[in-house]
Write a protein that holds these residues in place. Sequence first.
Motif, short mmCIF file in Angstrom:
data_model
loop_
_atom_site.label_atom_id
_atom_site.label_comp_id
_atom_site.label_asym_id
_atom_site.label_seq_id
_atom_site.Cartn_x
_atom_site.Cartn_y
_atom_site.Cartn_z
N ALA A 199 5.04 -82.62 5.71
CA ALA A 199 4.04 -81.55 5.66
C ALA A 199 3.67 -81.23 4.23
O ALA A 199 4.50 -81.33 3.31
N GLN A 240 -5.05 -80.63 16.03
CA GLN A 240 -4.87 -82.05 15.75
C GLN A 240 -6.18 -82.62 15.23
O GLN A 240 -7.23 -82.48 15.85
N ASP A 241 -6.12 -83.26 14.08
CA ASP A 241 -7.30 -83.88 13.47
C ASP A 241 -6.88 -85.27 12.99
O ASP A 241 -6.37 -85.43 11.89
N LYS A 289 -11.73 -77.31 15.23
CA LYS A 289 -12.68 -78.08 14.44
C LYS A 289 -13.89 -78.37 15.30
O LYS A 289 -13.78 -78.92 16.39
N MET A 329 -6.98 -76.49 2.89
CA MET A 329 -5.90 -76.74 1.94
C MET A 329 -6.07 -75.95 0.65
O MET A 329 -5.14 -75.89 -0.16
N TYR A 370 -3.33 -85.92 11.49
CA TYR A 370 -2.83 -84.66 10.95
C TYR A 370 -2.80 -83.57 12.02
O TYR A 370 -3.63 -83.54 12.94
N TYR A 375 -2.77 -79.35 11.77
CA TYR A 375 -2.85 -78.16 10.91
C TYR A 375 -2.29 -76.97 11.67
O TYR A 375 -2.64 -76.74 12.83
N ASP A 381 -12.53 -76.39 4.21
CA ASP A 381 -11.25 -76.95 3.78
C ASP A 381 -10.16 -75.93 4.07
O ASP A 381 -10.34 -74.74 3.83
N TYR A 408 -0.30 -75.35 6.73
CA TYR A 408 0.39 -76.60 6.42
C TYR A 408 -0.32 -77.74 7.14
O TYR A 408 -0.70 -77.61 8.31
N ARG A 409 -0.50 -78.84 6.43
CA ARG A 409 -1.05 -80.06 7.02
C ARG A 409 0.09 -81.03 7.25
O ARG A 409 0.78 -81.44 6.31
N ASP A 463 1.54 -84.60 8.52
CA ASP A 463 1.25 -86.01 8.75
C ASP A 463 2.17 -86.49 9.87
O ASP A 463 3.39 -86.57 9.69
N GLY A 519 -0.84 -75.84 2.20
CA GLY A 519 -2.24 -75.65 1.89
C GLY A 519 -2.58 -74.24 1.49
O GLY A 519 -1.83 -73.57 0.77
#
Length: 405
Positions: free
Chosen positions: A388, A361-362, A404, A65, A365, A367, A63, A379-380, A382, A391
């Motif tokens: 944003a 890019q996920d 990832k 965040m 989102y 990151y 994680d 920061y995440r 959207d 996190g």
Amino acid sequence: MLSFKYASKLALPVLSLCSALLFTSCDSNDDNPTPDADSSFVMSLAIQGSDGGFTYYTVPFSDLMTGPLTAKGQGIEQPGYYDFTQIDNTIYSIGGLDDVNVVGISKNESGELKQIGNVSFPNSLSDIIKADDNTLVGVEMASTSDVIKFHTFSANTVTVTATKQHLVSAITNLKAPSYSGMAISGNNLYLSYYISDPTTYATPHTDKAQIAVFSYPGLEFQKVIEDTRTGPIGGFNTKSGLTEDEKGDVYALSHSNPANGYSQVTNKPGILRIKNGETTFDQTYFFDVEQLTGGKTISHLKYLGNGKAFIEVNTAARNQQAAWTDGPLRSAIIDLNSKTLNYIDGLPEHAGSGRRLAALQDGKYVYMSVPEGNSIFVYRIDTETNSATKGAEVEANFVAGISKL
């Protein structure tokens, strides 16, 4: 060498307690934790030692965040200077300065990070991009060399399968073309560059965009294409001069920012386009960045899909930018088709790190890490709501990569 000085200068002040903790614990295997099966996020954290040099730790996290995010007791350690880029399910660390090797980082069956392959070159690779599911292409462009070398790699083993060499004089009669981007579309490989004095790093030639076109897969030189609507493509160490969309169209970003390595400004900032497989700039397309941003420029660009791209806008006018600062930056989403821009809410203005944008890019989102004072936070973002969320805090001098696996 300038790339190391630039990274060092732009890194945050040394977090001495954090650095000591990381160096002590990463050298020990006694407390090396078993990776969480859900640790799909991977960060490459740069830690500065007391000698001024950096060590990079590539570490898995479940994680981003919640934190703190630390390299304590885990990860792959690489002292020196490294640039990180993810292609499919492998992270490629490209060494610079005295460590001119390329190493792949992936996961084994138990979810632990592992290194695959290790190949070195006379000069550091400027970049690596994907050609197809089995093949990568890397390029050597050094200011001390009068040749440009393309290397094709087996993606699975990180071994060189072929090398093609060209004289620098094929693309320019000026010394020291500096790499700024590479893309493959149709039967062509496009290589963008700008001219930088190898001693002073001054950029006296900023009146046009230039891209060298090579055949692919043969890698034979074809021509240089030029456009005077804007200046040179890309900037020092950002590696985002060229990007390709799903249609195979290639977009070329020009900014001529003093904050990203330019000593002078001639033409307005903008984005040009080369249609799929073509060897000319599309004269019907021009993304007027200056008009859209109110006189500002784009420093970094990461393509997201469906014509959308995540960008970092330098909020200072070019005649007010401090040299080699990579900032101040404000994040936004642009649409390359409709030529629109939306700034991200909830994300503070920040400095960059003077290198490839570390952003993941996920899904919807993105990151990324943002320095705030003497700290760094994830920061995440959207990309649907252009907002944003803050996190985890990151214990590092700067973040060199977010992936990832």
